[in-house]
Design a protein around this motif. Structure first.
Motif, PDB file in Angstrom:
ATOM      1  N   GLY A  44       1.460  11.188 -15.029  1.00 18.16           N
ATOM      2  CA  GLY A  44       0.033  11.547 -14.215  1.00 18.16           C
ATOM      3  C   GLY A  44      -0.228  11.074 -12.192  1.00 18.16           C
ATOM      4  N   SER A  45      -1.131  10.237 -12.220  1.00 18.21           N
ATOM      5  CA  SER A  45      -1.403   9.091 -11.026  1.00 18.21           C
ATOM      6  C   SER A  45      -0.302   8.381 -11.299  1.00 18.21           C
ATOM      7  CB  SER A  45      -2.535   8.980 -10.600  1.00 18.21           C
ATOM      8  OG  SER A  45      -3.011   8.356 -11.746  1.00 18.21           O
ATOM      9  N   ALA A  46       0.414   7.447 -12.059  1.00 13.85           N
ATOM     10  CA  ALA A  46       1.066   6.855 -12.261  1.00 13.85           C
ATOM     11  C   ALA A  46       2.600   6.234 -11.696  1.00 13.85           C
ATOM     12  CB  ALA A  46       1.290   5.741 -13.524  1.00 13.85           C
ATOM     13  N   SER A  47       2.883   7.986 -11.144  1.00 15.18           N
ATOM     14  CA  SER A  47       3.630   8.061 -10.622  1.00 15.18           C
ATOM     15  C   SER A  47       3.859   7.949  -9.201  1.00 15.18           C
ATOM     16  CB  SER A  47       4.070   9.512 -10.230  1.00 15.18           C
ATOM     17  OG  SER A  47       4.033  10.350 -12.188  1.00 15.18           O
ATOM     18  N   PHE A  48       2.868   7.993  -8.091  1.00 12.84           N
ATOM     19  CA  PHE A  48       2.833   7.900  -6.616  1.00 12.84           C
ATOM     20  C   PHE A  48       2.539   5.633  -7.242  1.00 12.84           C
ATOM     21  CE2 PHE A  48      -0.276   6.113  -3.386  1.00 12.84           C
ATOM     22  CZ  PHE A  48       0.556   6.465  -2.418  1.00 12.84           C
ATOM     23  N   GLY A  49       1.774   5.512  -8.758  1.00 13.72           N
ATOM     24  CA  GLY A  49       2.095   3.873  -8.490  1.00 13.72           C
ATOM     25  C   GLY A  49       3.017   3.521  -8.186  1.00 13.72           C
ATOM     26  N   ALA A  50       4.440   4.273  -8.803  1.00 10.59           N
ATOM     27  CA  ALA A  50       5.176   3.661  -9.336  1.00 10.59           C
ATOM     28  C   ALA A  50       6.147   4.166  -7.848  1.00 10.59           C
ATOM     29  CB  ALA A  50       6.329   4.652 -10.505  1.00 10.59           C
ATOM     30  N   ILE A  51       5.902   5.040  -7.054  1.00 11.43           N
ATOM     31  CA  ILE A  51       6.334   4.873  -6.122  1.00 11.43           C
ATOM     32  C   ILE A  51       6.381   3.878  -4.606  1.00 11.43           C
ATOM     33  CG2 ILE A  51       6.545   6.704  -3.869  1.00 11.43           C
ATOM     34  CD1 ILE A  51       8.454   7.405  -5.929  1.00 11.43           C
ATOM     35  N   PHE A  52       5.103   4.034  -4.761  1.00  9.95           N
ATOM     36  CA  PHE A  52       4.238   2.547  -3.797  1.00  9.95           C
ATOM     37  C   PHE A  52       5.079   1.542  -4.582  1.00  9.95           C
ATOM     38  CE2 PHE A  52      -0.175   1.196  -2.683  1.00  9.95           C
ATOM     39  CZ  PHE A  52       0.659   0.446  -1.543  1.00  9.95           C
TER      40      PHE A  52
END
Lengths: 496, 240
Positions: free
Chosen positions: A326-334
């Protein structure tokens, strides 16, 4: 363009190996690093086409990891100029046991640094799983001589552990790659090419059992390189014995490229529409890594080792975040970006502290504010950034991940995550505050330089740039990079 | 033909057990080398048609794994005056038992992993996995760096044998990559062993034990009664 990206470090490495004088070697290092960074930026502005049937391709995810790698490498290369100037080439006594040791020739060091960059570049642009594997293996082989720059027995021991564990991990990853190849072969013996895009397009026809077994082996294999517990044991040794700028590169760049290998397999699993199995593995390994890192950081009194365990922790966070999806994917990338900037900063400052105090123990490096004021200030900034304190970028990425945990109803995971982050914060506070405060220890071999001296700009400017970077990411991301990050996050969550 | 493949596979498995069970470092090295030659021959047999590229892969595999690596390792054994006896962390008999268990596990795994296509021999998957597991087990349970390199070769051989099921699917480039990487890994390990040798006058990895977590922490008191000891007044020299 991709060819130029790969060729620049290689040509630089060859030049550095044959160049007999040390000063031009450093010029080659910085020139090649700058050219590489320029090429990466050019590729972001205008994405290059694919080569050899899609084996080499620059997608958002690969380019993003490459950008982080290239930026960090450029900073480390500038730092290396000052570092190598101060490194005497004569045999000198070891700080810990007094035995004589000398350095590897500087041409070898700069040459392997550039080869290391080339190998990491290959990993980021490989879309063929076999070629990707060759790239990850190449990163092991080219970075091992860097750990053994100071030729004494502790660095040798670290190099040996790194090579052995790294090679075992890479062997398991090869088995995993073979498993995925089996899953892509149909009953009549025809096989889908091992190119990522082809595998994703044919995901519905893949054999799930073999694909899952393959992912497990890839996760364990590349996870060894990435520093996921329980196969992280090479990491604290290698990071504490390697020259600090190499530690910075390994922590901030190498671990990400290994993680990219896992993400590529995760992309394939995601495309099958059922990534439950892979997500839970990632969450499990992520939590275990954070837990192991927390325990060892609480017991740690060596400031380079605590940074190494912090890398285990942050790789755990990133793996966990990808597993949450979910939105954690962007968190991981960031978070990958924030971790790399902050950890690079901390390792470079650790190098300054080590060069001055001749000790990696927290008690041996007290009173940094008195003797190394700029480094001490940057050390504090790096500490605040790595522990996810606002307003640094890492706060926002860790917060996005936390939010996604609650959104997906994983409250237990979220609580464990918060508790471990808090414990790590206290562990690092103790270490950092002890180092910056107090009176510097007086030792006989430093009577001449025991007072405050001007710090060479080459040893504080590069980490200062990283400090600015991790502060800026908290407020502002350039639109081009933001688009790329969204694209990268979309790639890893598409099936999640 | 299938009988020959099965025979060679079983021989390779036995050589893996030999490396696990034999007491001399050099015996383990030669067992791994013989196994490397067998895997090379297997690759040649399993291919339907013989091509130039295949012959290059097979020949370089046999030369690297069967000749160059054992020659280099035995030279290191000689010049390093390595004591030939291995003193394992896990005893020889026990490790053979565990190796047997690993074989059982591989058999069990191969029944749950069914191939989506036909292959020449049913034994390839259980034996390749068992060989890889035995290689891993040997790496974990032995002390000598040279034995660990030989055991790593056994692990690689197991994976190489698994690759046999993919000869039609995997392009030659990846096979070449496998070989190149194997060569490079063993070469760098060899260089490291050479340096360990020079540095320590022994090649016993259990004595590579300077680096661990609690070494400096011994002087760093953990809170015993809830309060961490203040670090003022301690001797700094002890830390350096």
């Amino acid at each position: 363009m991709i060819v130029a990206l790969l060729a620049t470090p290689l040509i630089g490495a060859v030049l550095a190996f044959v160049m007999p004088w040390e000063r031009p070697q450093r010029a080659i290092l910085v020139a090649a690093a700058s050219a590489h960074l320029a090429l990466v930026i050019a590729s972001i502005i205008e994405p290059p086409g694919s080569l050899i049937d899609g084996w080499l391709r620059a997608d958002d995810l690969g380019l993003y990891v490459l950008l982080v790698t290239s930026v960090l490498f450029w900073v480390a290369a500038v730092y290396a100029v000052g570092y190598l100037q101060r490194e005497a080439s004569d045999p000198r006594p070891d700080w810990i046991d007094g035995g004589l040791f000398s350095n590897a020739p500087q041409s070898v060091f700069t040459g392997y640094l550039l080869l290391f960059l080339g190998a990491m570049t290959l990993v980021t642009v490989s879309h063929h799983l076999g070629l990707l594997w060759v790239g990850v293996e190449a990163t092991t082989l080219t970075s091992a001589p860097l750990i053994y720059f100071h030729r004494h027995h502790r660095s040798l021991e670290a190099t040996w552990k790194y090579l052995l564990l790294g090679s075992v991990g890479i062997a398991l990853a090869l088995l995993g790659t073979f498993f995925i190849a089996v899953s892509a072969t149909s009953g009549d013996g025809t096989a889908v090419p091992m190119v990522l895009e082809d595998l994703i397009a044919a995901a519905d026809g893949l054999d799930t059992t073999w694909l899952h077994a393959g992912f497990l082996f890839l996760l364990v294999g590349y996870g060894t390189k990435m520093g996921l517990a329980p196969l992280h044991t090479w990491l604290p040794d290698a990071h504490s014995e390697a020259p600090s700028l190499v530690s910075a590169l390994m922590s901030g760049a190498l671990l990400n490229t290994a993680f990219l290998g896992i993400l590529r397999a995760y992309q394939i699993i995601g495309a099958t529409g059922d990534s439950q199995f892979a997500s839970q593995l990632l969450i499990g390994f992520g939590l275990l890594s954070m837990f192991v890192a927390t325990v060892f950081m609480l017991l740690q009194n060596d400031f380079k080792r605590i940074l190494a365990y912090s890398s285990v922790e942050h790789m755990g966070i990133v793996a966990l975040a990808v597993g949450i999806g979910g939105s954690a994917s962007f968190g991981a990338i960031f978070h990958v970006l924030n971790h790399s900037l902050a950890k690079g900063l901390l390792f470079l400052i650790a190098g300054n502290a080590l060069a001055y105090f001749h000790s990696t123990s927290v008690r041996g490096a007290r009173g940094m504010f008195k003797v190394l004021p700029i480094s001490a200030a940057l050390w504090l900034i790096g500490f605040l950034a790595i522990t996810g304190t606002p307003p640094f970028g890492s706060f926002f990425s860790e917060f996005i991940i936390l939010q996604a945990m609650f959104e997906t109803g994983r409250n237990v995971v979220a609580v464990a995550y918060l508790v471990m982050l808090a414990l790590i914060f206290t562990a690092m506070t103790t270490v950092v505050l002890r180092m910056v405060q107090g009176e510097p220890p007086a030792t006989p071999d430093r009577t001449a330089t025991g007072t405050t001296r001007r710090e060479p700009w080459l040893s504080v400017l590069p980490p200062a740039l990283l400090a600015i970077g991790v502060l800026v990411t908290g407020f502002y991301l350039p639109p081009a990079i933001r688009t790329m990050m969204d694209g990268a996050a979309l790639l890893i969550e598409s099936g999640g | 033909m299938e009988n020959l493949i099965d025979f060679l596979l079983v021989l390779a498995l036995l050589l893996g057990f030999a490396c696990l069970g034999l007491r001399r470092v050099s015996q383990c090295v030669w067992a791994a080398a013989a196994q490397g030659i067998i895997t090379g021959i297997l690759l040649l047999i399993v291919h339907d048609k013989v091509e130039i590229g295949l012959i290059i892969v097979v020949a370089s595999s046999i030369v690297v794994k069967g000749l160059v690596v054992p020659w280099y390792l035995t030279r290191t054994i000689r010049t390093g005056r390595v004591e030939v006896e291995v003193e394992p962390f896990i005893g020889f008999n026990l490790s053979l038992v565990v190796g047997g268990l690993a074989f059982g596990a591989a058999l069990w795994l191969s029944t749950s992993l069914t191939l989506p296509f036909e292959i020449d021999s049913e034994l390839i998957i259980p034996i390749s996995l068992a060989t890889a597991f035995i290689g891993l087990l040997t790496i974990i349970s032995r002390r000598k760096a040279i034995t660990q390199v030989a055991a790593f070769l056994v692990l690689e051989n197991g994976i190489f044998m698994f690759g046999l099921v993919l000869v039609s699917a995997l392009p030659t480039l990846v096979e070449m990559g496998v070989l190149l990487d194997l060569f490079a890994a063993v070469f760098v390990m060899g260089v490291t062993i050479h340096n360990i040798n020079r540095e320590f006058d022994h090649i016993d990895t259990s004595r590579l034990n300077q680096l661990h977590d609690m070494l400096p922490a011994r002087r760093w008191r953990m809170p015993r009664n809830g309060v961490r000891r203040s670090d003022g007044g301690g001797s700094d020299r002890a830390n350096l």
